[in-house]
Design a protein around this motif. Structure first.
Motif, PDB file in Angstrom:
ATOM      1  N   GLN A   1       0.833  -1.192   0.000  1.00 40.29           N
ATOM      2  CA  GLN A   1       0.000   0.000   0.000  1.00 40.29           C
ATOM      3  C   GLN A   1       0.870   1.244   0.000  1.00 40.29           C
ATOM      4  O   GLN A   1       1.972   1.265   0.555  1.00 40.29           O
ATOM      5  CB  GLN A   1      -0.969   0.009   1.183  1.00 40.29           C
ATOM      6  CG  GLN A   1      -0.366  -0.052   2.563  1.00 40.29           C
ATOM      7  CD  GLN A   1      -1.445   0.001   3.638  1.00 40.29           C
ATOM      8  OE1 GLN A   1      -2.456  -0.702   3.567  1.00 40.29           O
ATOM      9  NE2 GLN A   1      -1.260   0.862   4.622  1.00 40.29           N
ATOM     10  N   THR A   2       0.375   2.283  -0.686  1.00 34.93           N
ATOM     11  CA  THR A   2       1.081   3.556  -0.741  1.00 34.93           C
ATOM     12  C   THR A   2       0.315   4.576   0.080  1.00 34.93           C
ATOM     13  O   THR A   2      -0.916   4.609   0.066  1.00 34.93           O
ATOM     14  CB  THR A   2       1.261   4.041  -2.190  1.00 34.93           C
ATOM     15  OG1 THR A   2       2.003   5.261  -2.189  1.00 34.93           O
ATOM     16  CG2 THR A   2      -0.066   4.266  -2.889  1.00 34.93           C
ATOM     17  N   ASN A   3       1.038   5.402   0.799  1.00 32.22           N
ATOM     18  CA  ASN A   3       0.451   6.270   1.813  1.00 32.22           C
ATOM     19  C   ASN A   3       0.839   7.729   1.597  1.00 32.22           C
ATOM     20  O   ASN A   3       1.865   8.032   0.980  1.00 32.22           O
ATOM     21  CB  ASN A   3       0.912   5.826   3.204  1.00 32.22           C
ATOM     22  CG  ASN A   3       0.689   4.351   3.465  1.00 32.22           C
ATOM     23  OD1 ASN A   3      -0.374   3.817   3.147  1.00 32.22           O
ATOM     24  ND2 ASN A   3       1.677   3.682   4.040  1.00 32.22           N
TER      25      ASN A   3
ATOM     26  N   GLN B   1       4.554  10.083   3.557  1.00 25.84           N
ATOM     27  CA  GLN B   1       4.607   8.852   4.328  1.00 25.84           C
ATOM     28  C   GLN B   1       5.231   7.735   3.490  1.00 25.84           C
ATOM     29  O   GLN B   1       5.044   7.691   2.273  1.00 25.84           O
ATOM     30  CB  GLN B   1       3.194   8.444   4.763  1.00 25.84           C
ATOM     31  CG  GLN B   1       2.493   9.474   5.631  1.00 25.84           C
ATOM     32  CD  GLN B   1       1.078   9.063   6.010  1.00 25.84           C
ATOM     33  OE1 GLN B   1       0.649   7.947   5.755  1.00 25.84           O
ATOM     34  NE2 GLN B   1       0.347   9.974   6.640  1.00 25.84           N
ATOM     35  N   PRO B   2       5.981   6.846   4.119  1.00 23.63           N
ATOM     36  CA  PRO B   2       6.558   5.718   3.377  1.00 23.63           C
ATOM     37  C   PRO B   2       5.494   4.708   2.984  1.00 23.63           C
ATOM     38  O   PRO B   2       4.433   4.616   3.623  1.00 23.63           O
ATOM     39  CB  PRO B   2       7.553   5.108   4.369  1.00 23.63           C
ATOM     40  CG  PRO B   2       6.996   5.476   5.715  1.00 23.63           C
ATOM     41  CD  PRO B   2       6.367   6.830   5.542  1.00 23.63           C
ATOM     42  N   GLY B   3       5.758   3.951   1.924  1.00 22.63           N
ATOM     43  CA  GLY B   3       4.880   2.853   1.561  1.00 22.63           C
ATOM     44  C   GLY B   3       5.050   1.702   2.531  1.00 22.63           C
ATOM     45  O   GLY B   3       5.946   1.700   3.390  1.00 22.63           O
TER      46      GLY B   3
ATOM     47  N   LEU C   1      10.800   1.662  -1.597  1.00 24.20           N
ATOM     48  CA  LEU C   1       9.403   1.750  -1.201  1.00 24.20           C
ATOM     49  C   LEU C   1       9.253   2.539   0.097  1.00 24.20           C
ATOM     50  O   LEU C   1       8.172   3.060   0.394  1.00 24.20           O
ATOM     51  CB  LEU C   1       8.822   0.341  -1.045  1.00 24.20           C
ATOM     52  CG  LEU C   1       7.336   0.204  -0.743  1.00 24.20           C
ATOM     53  CD1 LEU C   1       6.495   0.852  -1.829  1.00 24.20           C
ATOM     54  CD2 LEU C   1       6.949  -1.256  -0.577  1.00 24.20           C
ATOM     55  N   ALA C   2      10.322   2.657   0.858  1.00 26.73           N
ATOM     56  CA  ALA C   2      10.281   3.393   2.120  1.00 26.73           C
ATOM     57  C   ALA C   2      10.396   4.897   1.920  1.00 26.73           C
ATOM     58  O   ALA C   2      10.309   5.662   2.883  1.00 26.73           O
ATOM     59  CB  ALA C   2      11.406   2.912   3.032  1.00 26.73           C
ATOM     60  N   THR C   3      10.602   5.358   0.697  1.00 26.00           N
ATOM     61  CA  THR C   3      10.713   6.789   0.431  1.00 26.00           C
ATOM     62  C   THR C   3       9.417   7.497   0.808  1.00 26.00           C
ATOM     63  O   THR C   3       8.345   7.143   0.297  1.00 26.00           O
ATOM     64  CB  THR C   3      11.002   7.047  -1.058  1.00 26.00           C
ATOM     65  OG1 THR C   3      12.170   6.334  -1.437  1.00 26.00           O
ATOM     66  CG2 THR C   3      11.191   8.523  -1.330  1.00 26.00           C
ATOM     67  N   PRO C   4       9.461   8.505   1.682  1.00 21.51           N
ATOM     68  CA  PRO C   4       8.230   9.212   2.044  1.00 21.51           C
ATOM     69  C   PRO C   4       7.655   9.950   0.830  1.00 21.51           C
ATOM     70  O   PRO C   4       8.350  10.697   0.148  1.00 21.51           O
ATOM     71  CB  PRO C   4       8.684  10.196   3.123  1.00 21.51           C
ATOM     72  CG  PRO C   4       9.954   9.612   3.665  1.00 21.51           C
ATOM     73  CD  PRO C   4      10.613   8.958   2.481  1.00 21.51           C
TER      74      PRO C   4
END
Length: 615
Positions: free
Chosen positions: A437-439, A457-459, A484-487
């Motif tokens: 999920q992407t946030n 927000q990170p994925g 994927l952790a890139t905000p």
């Protein structure tokens, strides 16, 4: 009789004192037992405490293996080196208008039929009432051609999509003309647009097709599917709320310490979605009223829906595609296909209308898949901040669902995130569908009023651990998911194999910034099989086909349905991870018209193109 006994008999008070001491001892023992039971109850797994519909008994859970660690995911940001220079534009100039924080979508498609997954990104434009010096992009669409190695070249203008100006939101892709090339439908604030693909060049045929919708409508996600069973692909278009600049200013949502802000749709009126039936001659008719997809509030009679995402999926097992609609702050809808072009809304009766607490959520994105080794359908819905993502699982009783987000392992880790795009895919090719999920928040300055919230927000990635684990899904640590952790201010999300190595790559879009194209370098030595179906006209996309693969003791289910996530489309080919299995036992295909095929000799680690046999 000894002296003590004699004294007791002679002194009745001694007997009373002994009895009272016994009572105190028994009471103390009872309190200790009760305390032990209370501690045991308090420490039992939270998913059993909260999940009324837990599918497993306590003794079964205790017999399960310890949760193994999830394999790290190597997602590498290749956006710039891949040639993607797109930047999302939302036309914001300080008035904080709701559409500015809700777009835009993305689609993987093979627009020129050369076997490579190309990329279409949806943009917005400047508001007609905005400042003159706010320069909008030349086109609200950006098409990039893939060279087959994951490098892209922009071809927007040469493909006939240059100069398109609309306040774009989402996209749906399918061959609706039957010529073998994928056409593009784009949703917007205002009239929607249909572009017919004539051999790699697109032509606007919106007016001829009758798919513009209302001039003042706000459409979001859309999906092509065969609603009537006649072989032609029909179109469902989700509509959000009744919106205009004047209404937005009147609602005047504010946050203390910030002033005017992007708010929820609570004070905007709901609206009805569209269902268009394909007439087979390039024209569609609006069957929203006659088909039953208009839902009115019980008290006022006004439209109830505030739709942001849609997924067509067969929930009842009768071979007909039903429609599940994720609504923002009102109950979700399930339109059950009656088989004659009519649908009956049964979301609440089927357990999909509300979350596990009986509440409507701020539902954004949606996906559906058979994530277990059986035929049960799971439906994931990304929700607003402080609402865990929903994870509905079909019960053994047909067409009955329960929100099992906590026991599935998805609930608690997603509570704080504000989630838009969601999808199931097999990132490590072990044969089990994982969840992504992407946030991203809707309000730029949210951290000023909620310390626990961030705009970017990170994925999140959840590994499907399988049936031998305490929880089926395990959150992969944020330091083990790569790019994927890139905000991000995340919105749309889609996947495709962009370089032909069998691994599924990911793209995430965001508000007011570039997308994030992530190459999947997760290499565990697992085998795979990819299948691209080519249907007979008019449905050459084979949308609605079902595939079942048996290999390595696993049974995997897939459906050809590119419409999923939020405003977005995934690739048409389907991917099966095989893990360590070096052969398949059987691939069973059910084509959209009910024809069946079976294969037992497909080579692994390659893409197979399979054509539908003539009737």
């Amino acid at each position: 009789m000894n002296k003590t006994q004699r004294s007791a008999r002679q002194d009745p008070g001694a007997i009373g004192r002994a009895f009272r001491r016994s009572l105190w001892v028994l009471l103390a023992i009872g309190m200790l037992v009760g305390l032990a039971l209370l501690i045991n109850w308090w420490l039992r797994p939270v998913e059993l405490l909260l999940e009324e519909d837990a599918p497993l008994a306590l003794d079964q859970l205790l017999q399960r293996e310890v949760q193994p660690p999830a394999p790290p995911a190597a997602f590498v940001d290749i956006t710039e080196q891949a040639g993607i220079d797109f930047v999302h534009f939302n036309g914001a100039f300080g008035e904080r208008l709701l559409p500015e924080t809700m777009g835009g979508g993305v689609a993987f498609l093979d627009y020129n039929n050369n076997g490579h997954q190309d990329l279409l990104l949806i943009n917005s434009t400047a508001w007609p009432f905005g400042p003159d010096d706010l320069a909008a992009p030349e086109s609200s669409l950006a098409l990039y051609e893939n060279d087959g190695q994951g490098r892209f070249r922009e071809v927007t203008a040469e493909a006939g999509l240059g100069g398109v100006q609309l306040y774009g939101m989402g996209v749906a892709v399918a061959d609706i003309s039957g010529n073998g090339y994928p056409d593009i439908f784009v949703t917007a604030v205002g009239p929607n647009r249909l572009f017919e693909n004539r051999g790699g060049v697109f032509v606007d045929v919106t007016d001829q097709a009758g798919l513009a919708g209302g001039d003042d409508s706000w459409s979001t996600s859309a999906a092509f599917f065969d609603a009537t069973g006649n072989g032609h692909l029909d179109l469902f278009v989700a509509n959000y709320v009744v919106w205009s600049r004047e209404v937005d200013i009147e609602v005047d949502y504010r946050l203390t310490g910030i002033g005017r802000a992007y708010g929820p749709p609570s004070n905007f009126r709901g609206t009805d979605s569209y269902l268009y039936l394909n007439q087979g001659d390039g024209q569609f008719i609006d069957a929203s009223e006659s088909s039953g997809v208009r839902v009115a509030q019980f008290t006022s009679g006004e439209p109830e829906g505030k739709a942001l995402a849609v997924i067509p999926v067969d929930l009842t097992g009768n071979g007909l595609l039903d429609i599940v609609v994720a609504n923002d702050t009102v109950r979700n809808f399930v339109f059950v296909n009656q088989g004659d072009g009519r649908f009956e809304e049964q979301g609440t009766e089927m357990g999909l209308g509300f979350d596990r607490n009986g509440l409507a959520t701020g539902a954004m994105g949606i996906d559906a898949a058979r994530v277990f080794d059986d035929d049960r359908v799971a439906i994931a819905i990304g929700n607003f901040a402080n609402e865990m993502s929903s994870f509905f699982v079909g019960r053994p009783v047909a067409a009955s669902f329960a929100d099992q987000s906590i026991i599935a392992g998805i609930g608690a880790p997603t509570r704080q995130a504000l989630t838009f795009g969601v999808f199931f895919f097999d990132y490590d090719l072990d044969g089990r569908l994982d969840y992504l999920q992407t946030n991203g928040h809707v309000e730029n300055d949210i951290n000023r009023v909620q310390a626990s919230q961030q705009y970017r927000q990170p994925g999140q990635l959840f590994w499907n651990c399988g049936s031998d684990c305490t929880q089926p899904f395990q959150a992969v640590p944020v330091d083990q998911i790569g790019g994927l952790a890139t905000p991000l201010v995340g919105r749309g999300a889609a996947y495709a194999d962009i370089n032909g190595n069998g691994r599924l790559d990911v793209i995430l879009t965001q508000i007011g910034g570039p997308p994030l194209l992530l190459r999947n370098d997760t290499d565990l030595g697992h085998h795979w099989l990819r299948v691209q179906l080519r249907g007979q006209a008019p449905n050459t996309s084979a949308i609605g086909a079902r595939l079942v693969l048996e290999a390595g003791g696993q049974t995997q289910h897939r459906e050809v349905m590119p419409s999923r996530s939020y405003l977005s489309q995934v690739e048409l080919p389907v991917t099966f991870g095989l893990g360590e299995a070096d052969r398949i036992d059987r691939l069973h295909i059910v084509w959209p018209n009910g024809q069946e095929q079976e294969f037992t000799d497909l080579a692994i680690d390659q893409l197979h193109r399979i054509e539908q046999p003539l009737p």
